[in-house]
Motif scaffolding. Structure first.
Motif, mmCIF file in Angstrom:
data_model
loop_
_atom_site.group_PDB
_atom_site.id
_atom_site.type_symbol
_atom_site.label_atom_id
_atom_site.label_comp_id
_atom_site.label_asym_id
_atom_site.label_seq_id
_atom_site.Cartn_x
_atom_site.Cartn_y
_atom_site.Cartn_z
ATOM 1 N N ASP A 175 26.136 15.116 -40.825
ATOM 2 C CA ASP A 175 26.842 14.458 -41.931
ATOM 3 C C ASP A 175 27.482 13.149 -41.490
ATOM 4 O O ASP A 175 27.375 12.126 -42.172
ATOM 5 C CB ASP A 175 27.916 15.380 -42.517
ATOM 6 N N LEU A 176 28.135 13.162 -40.344
ATOM 7 C CA LEU A 176 28.795 11.970 -39.816
ATOM 8 C C LEU A 176 27.776 10.874 -39.511
ATOM 9 O O LEU A 176 27.964 9.715 -39.914
ATOM 10 C CB LEU A 176 29.579 12.322 -38.542
ATOM 11 N N VAL A 177 26.707 11.219 -38.823
ATOM 12 C CA VAL A 177 25.691 10.229 -38.443
ATOM 13 C C VAL A 177 25.044 9.625 -39.683
ATOM 14 O O VAL A 177 24.896 8.400 -39.789
ATOM 15 C CB VAL A 177 24.624 10.859 -37.513
ATOM 16 N N GLN A 178 24.669 10.461 -40.640
ATOM 17 C CA GLN A 178 24.045 9.958 -41.864
ATOM 18 C C GLN A 178 24.958 8.965 -42.577
ATOM 19 O O GLN A 178 24.527 7.865 -42.954
ATOM 20 C CB GLN A 178 23.711 11.129 -42.796
ATOM 21 N N GLU A 179 26.209 9.339 -42.739
ATOM 22 C CA GLU A 179 27.159 8.478 -43.456
ATOM 23 C C GLU A 179 27.395 7.165 -42.713
ATOM 24 O O GLU A 179 27.363 6.089 -43.306
ATOM 25 C CB GLU A 179 28.479 9.233 -43.639
ATOM 26 N N LYS A 180 27.620 7.233 -41.406
ATOM 27 C CA LYS A 180 27.893 6.020 -40.609
ATOM 28 C C LYS A 180 26.688 5.076 -40.595
ATOM 29 O O LYS A 180 26.844 3.865 -40.789
ATOM 30 C CB LYS A 180 28.268 6.385 -39.177
ATOM 31 N N PHE A 181 25.493 5.618 -40.352
ATOM 32 C CA PHE A 181 24.305 4.768 -40.311
ATOM 33 C C PHE A 181 24.066 4.108 -41.670
ATOM 34 O O PHE A 181 23.735 2.924 -41.744
ATOM 35 C CB PHE A 181 23.071 5.561 -39.882
ATOM 36 N N ALA A 182 24.234 4.849 -42.746
ATOM 37 C CA ALA A 182 24.018 4.297 -44.083
ATOM 38 C C ALA A 182 25.037 3.194 -44.394
ATOM 39 O O ALA A 182 24.674 2.128 -44.900
ATOM 40 C CB ALA A 182 24.083 5.405 -45.127
ATOM 41 N N LYS A 183 26.303 3.453 -44.080
ATOM 42 C CA LYS A 183 27.344 2.442 -44.347
ATOM 43 C C LYS A 183 27.114 1.177 -43.523
ATOM 44 O O LYS A 183 27.293 0.070 -44.029
ATOM 45 C CB LYS A 183 28.730 3.017 -44.063
ATOM 46 N N MET A 184 26.720 1.334 -42.275
ATOM 47 C CA MET A 184 26.487 0.157 -41.434
ATOM 48 C C MET A 184 25.265 -0.638 -41.912
ATOM 49 O O MET A 184 25.287 -1.864 -41.895
ATOM 50 C CB MET A 184 26.311 0.565 -39.968
ATOM 51 N N ALA A 185 24.235 0.047 -42.339
ATOM 52 C CA ALA A 185 23.045 -0.659 -42.844
ATOM 53 C C ALA A 185 23.409 -1.483 -44.072
ATOM 54 O O ALA A 185 22.969 -2.625 -44.223
ATOM 55 C CB ALA A 185 21.938 0.331 -43.171
ATOM 56 N N GLU A 186 24.234 -0.908 -44.950
ATOM 57 C CA GLU A 186 24.671 -1.652 -46.137
ATOM 58 C C GLU A 186 25.587 -2.806 -45.751
ATOM 59 O O GLU A 186 25.458 -3.910 -46.265
ATOM 60 C CB GLU A 186 25.363 -0.713 -47.116
#
Length: 175
Positions: free
Chosen positions: A64-75
């Motif tokens: 959950d943490l990795v998915q959220e962090k990677f998605a936010k950084m890509a945006e």
């Protein structure tokens, strides 16, 4: 075209299976196997603006943490497209890639492509091929990587231009 590549610790050049607990991180450059993709991207004026990585065990324990962090950084970095892999025939990395791509599709507007080999990943591909763009690549050490990366770049172009990808999927992805 601004591309972010997501890799596991092995493909990022941060160690082997013994480093599967590598926490998530990223650098604003092409790391590890992303170098090869960058050569194909440069031919069409594309660039890798970042490589995100984490160990496969770390991912399993903190998905959950990795998915959220990677998605936010890509945006935040305004990526035009995200490429996960090539995951080759590594099942743990391939699973991580498909789960991350699903998260991106459900929570961001950033298009995502996964590059995976069928070897050791057949059940996973069967599970995700209808909902994801899973580009065919050879197993680690297999032949045809150069043309597979060119197809991946073509898919990135189509995805960033929001063009119809049905023919691309039929030709170069598992469908």
């Amino acid at each position: 075209m601004k591309v972010i590549v997501i890799l596991d610790q092995i493909q990022a050049g941060l160690g082997g299976k013994e480093r599967a607990d590598t926490p998530l991180g990223g650098k604003r450059l092409a790391m590890g196997s992303a170098d090869t993709l960058e050569k194909s991207l440069k031919k069409i004026d594309g660039e890798i603006i970042g490589t995100f990585y984490c160990g496969t065990t770390y991912y399993q324990d903190n998905a959950d943490l990795v998915q959220e962090k990677f998605a936010k950084m890509a945006e935040k970095m305004a990526a035009d497209v995200v490429v996960i892999g090539p995951t080759y025939d590594y099942p743990e990395f391939s699973k991580m890639g498909c789960e991350l791509a699903t998260y991106f599709n459900e929570h961001t507007s950033v298009p995502v492509l996964v590059a995976t080999a069928i070897e050791k990943n057949e059940a996973l591909i069967t599970q995700y091929k209808a909902s994801l763009m899973i580009v065919k690549v050879p197993k680690k050490g297999g032949t045809g990587l150069s043309s597979a990366l060119n197809h991946l770049v073509e898919g990135c172009q189509l995805a960033t231009k929001k063009e119809d990808m049905r023919e691309f999927k039929q030709q170069y992805c598992y469908s």
